[in-house]
Design an enzyme around this catalytic site. Structure first.
Site, PDB file in Angstrom:
ATOM      1  N   ARG A 108       1.643 -16.765 -14.026  1.00 16.69           N
ATOM      2  CA  ARG A 108       1.403 -16.510 -15.461  1.00 16.69           C
ATOM      3  C   ARG A 108      -0.044 -16.875 -15.743  1.00 16.69           C
ATOM      4  NH1 ARG A 108       5.050 -17.988 -20.607  1.00 16.69           N
ATOM      5  NH2 ARG A 108       5.941 -16.057 -19.821  1.00 16.69           N
ATOM      6  N   HIS A 135       3.857  -7.831 -19.162  1.00 12.45           N
ATOM      7  CA  HIS A 135       4.905  -8.840 -18.950  1.00 12.45           C
ATOM      8  C   HIS A 135       6.119  -8.146 -18.315  1.00 12.45           C
ATOM      9  CE1 HIS A 135       6.959 -12.505 -19.210  1.00 12.45           C
ATOM     10  NE2 HIS A 135       7.122 -12.642 -20.509  1.00 12.45           N
ATOM     11  N   GLN A 138       9.780  -9.655 -18.093  1.00 12.22           N
ATOM     12  CA  GLN A 138      10.432  -9.648 -19.407  1.00 12.22           C
ATOM     13  C   GLN A 138      11.110  -8.298 -19.642  1.00 12.22           C
ATOM     14  OE1 GLN A 138      10.532 -12.049 -22.028  1.00 12.22           O
ATOM     15  NE2 GLN A 138      12.021 -10.576 -22.780  1.00 12.22           N
ATOM     16  N   ASP A 230       7.670  -9.036 -31.323  1.00 13.15           N
ATOM     17  CA  ASP A 230       7.133 -10.183 -30.576  1.00 13.15           C
ATOM     18  C   ASP A 230       6.198 -10.930 -31.533  1.00 13.15           C
ATOM     19  OD1 ASP A 230       6.311 -11.959 -28.597  1.00 13.15           O
ATOM     20  OD2 ASP A 230       4.996 -10.522 -27.574  1.00 13.15           O
ATOM     21  N   CYS A 270      11.336 -11.137 -27.325  1.00 11.92           N
ATOM     22  CA  CYS A 270      11.248 -11.776 -26.003  1.00 11.92           C
ATOM     23  C   CYS A 270      11.332 -13.296 -26.092  1.00 11.92           C
ATOM     24  CB  CYS A 270       9.969 -11.352 -25.306  1.00 11.92           C
ATOM     25  SG  CYS A 270       8.488 -11.743 -26.254  1.00 11.92           S
ATOM     26  N   ARG A 298      16.771 -12.307 -18.225  1.00 10.98           N
ATOM     27  CA  ARG A 298      15.539 -12.540 -17.466  1.00 10.98           C
ATOM     28  C   ARG A 298      15.901 -13.040 -16.067  1.00 10.98           C
ATOM     29  NH1 ARG A 298      10.742 -13.938 -19.923  1.00 10.98           N
ATOM     30  NH2 ARG A 298       9.967 -13.923 -17.786  1.00 10.98           N
TER      31      ARG A 298
HETATM   32  N1   CP Z   1       9.689 -14.631 -23.016  1.00 10.62           N
HETATM   33  C1   CP Z   1       8.999 -15.491 -22.243  1.00 10.62           C
HETATM   34  O1   CP Z   1       8.254 -15.115 -21.330  1.00 10.62           O
HETATM   35  O2   CP Z   1       9.229 -16.794 -22.562  1.00 10.62           O
HETATM   36  P1   CP Z   1       8.405 -18.041 -21.996  1.00 10.62           P
HETATM   37  O3   CP Z   1       6.999 -17.922 -22.553  1.00 10.62           O
HETATM   38  O4   CP Z   1       9.115 -19.251 -22.529  1.00 10.62           O
HETATM   39  O5   CP Z   1       8.408 -17.990 -20.504  1.00 10.62           O
HETATM   40  N1  NVA Z   2       3.047 -11.819 -26.342  1.00 12.57           N
HETATM   41  C1  NVA Z   2       3.470 -13.177 -26.090  1.00 12.57           C
HETATM   42  C2  NVA Z   2       4.687 -13.181 -25.218  1.00 12.57           C
HETATM   43  C3  NVA Z   2       5.248 -14.544 -24.932  1.00 12.57           C
HETATM   44  C4  NVA Z   2       6.410 -14.502 -23.999  1.00 12.57           C
HETATM   45  C5  NVA Z   2       2.333 -13.953 -25.450  1.00 12.57           C
HETATM   46  O1  NVA Z   2       1.621 -13.399 -24.604  1.00 12.57           O
HETATM   47  O2  NVA Z   2       2.149 -15.111 -25.805  1.00 12.57           O
END
Ligand code: CP
Ligand code: NVA
Length: 311
Positions: A108, A135, A138, A230, A270, A298
């Protein structure tokens, strides 16, 4: 016959074929059923997943870690202060060295080019656990959820309300591959990137799906099967939070908006959600909401990705 995905990186849904997406979903469904039946499937015994996190996470971290445990494998969490990605040594060296120890890497990151660089130098599959561009894990869980609720994906009408961010990009790529009809409603300046629309164009033409971008959420949700939203401010954009809060007023999913979609429309997010911003608490807890099924799925989808790319 099963498609061989061993060794494949998953940086974006756009990198997958329609057949690969369906194979991941089918394996996920099977793994979920067998987990519910109490079966022990140690298909990843002796395998290790290295998980690099530049940003916080609940779902992505725990679902991958629990998933590896359930499959007989192990996951190692490497937080921002462990390997100090980008600060302690080159991303190239991290990829080369880490992939000598583990069987797959999930990362990430802030910038998408970091996962691309990891993939370039890693000798094991790299899975994007969220970047500023996409993502994919997701969206694989989300597709599993939509298929469970609606029994199919092709022809599904999905509206995305809010910021055309990483999650929206991945949804666009999925809609294009699978022949879904997608609408988006975004404030001025927060519409999908031209590059994403251009990348998805050929897939939309091939699959028979469609995409339309509106300004007003009320237009985008008419007769839709799915309403997705989101956060207005993604991780890394915190300095823009106040400006975004102002610009996104009018883009909150409330019951009034949900009632404009099909009566059995599902509402997706999400998570993490901000109930005073993009989603009403009442909607999140309504029968239309599938947000917690999404979160659980997930794990089933990621277990499937891991099995497909590692074995
Ligand atoms: N939806 C998602 O990716 O959640 P987290 O940021 O908690 O991993
Ligand atoms: N768009 C959000 C998604 C979090 C799971 C972010 O990037 O923070």
């Amino acid at each position: 016959m099963a498609i061989n995905m061993k060794g494949k990186h998953l940086l974006s849904i756009h990198d997958l074929t329609k057949e690969e997406i369906y194979q991941i979903l089918d394996t996920a469904e099977m793994l979920k059923l067998r987990l519910y039946a109490g079966e022990n499937i140690s298909i990843l015994a002796g395998k290790t997943l290295g998980m690099i996190f530049q940003k916080p996470s609940l779902r992505t971290r725990v679902s991958h870690e629990a998933g590896m445990t359930q499959l007989g494998g192990h996951a190692i969490y490497l937080g921002p202060d462990d390997i100090k990605l980008g600060r302690r040594e080159t991303t190239e060296d991290i990829a080369i060295v880490l992939s000598r120890f583990v069987n797959a890497i999930m990362a990430r990151v802030f910038e998408h080019k970091i996962v691309e660089e990891l993939a370039k130098y890693s000798s094991v599959p790299v899975i994007n656990g969220l970047s500023d561009f996409s993502h994919p894990t997701q969206i694989m869980g989300d597709l599993l959820t939509i298929r469970e609720k609606k029994m199919h994906l092709e022809g599904i009408k999905i509206a995305y309300i809010g910021d055309a961010n990483n999650v929206a990009n991945s949804l666009i790529f999925a809609a294009a591959k699978l022949g879904m009809d997608m609408t988006l409603a975004c404030p001025e300046g927060y519409e999908p990137d031209r590059k994403v629309l251009t990348m998805a164009k050929a897939d939309f033409e091939m699959s028979g799906g469609s995409i339309k971008v509106f300004r007003e959420p009320e237009e985008a949700v008419q007769e839709m099967d799915v309403i997705y939203t989101d956060v207005w401010t993604s991780m890394g954009q915190e300095a823009e939070r106040e400006e975004r809060r102002k610009k996104f007023q009018g883009y909150r999913i409330d019951m009034r908006l949900v009632k404009m979609a099909k009566p059995d429309a599902i509402v997706m997010h999400c998570l993490p959600a901000h109930y005073d911003e993009e989603l009403d608490y009442e909607v999140a807890k309504s029968p239309n909401s599938v947000i917690y099924d999404q979160a659980e799925n997930r794990m089933h989808a990621e277990k499937s990705i891991l099995v497909n790319v590692i074995t």
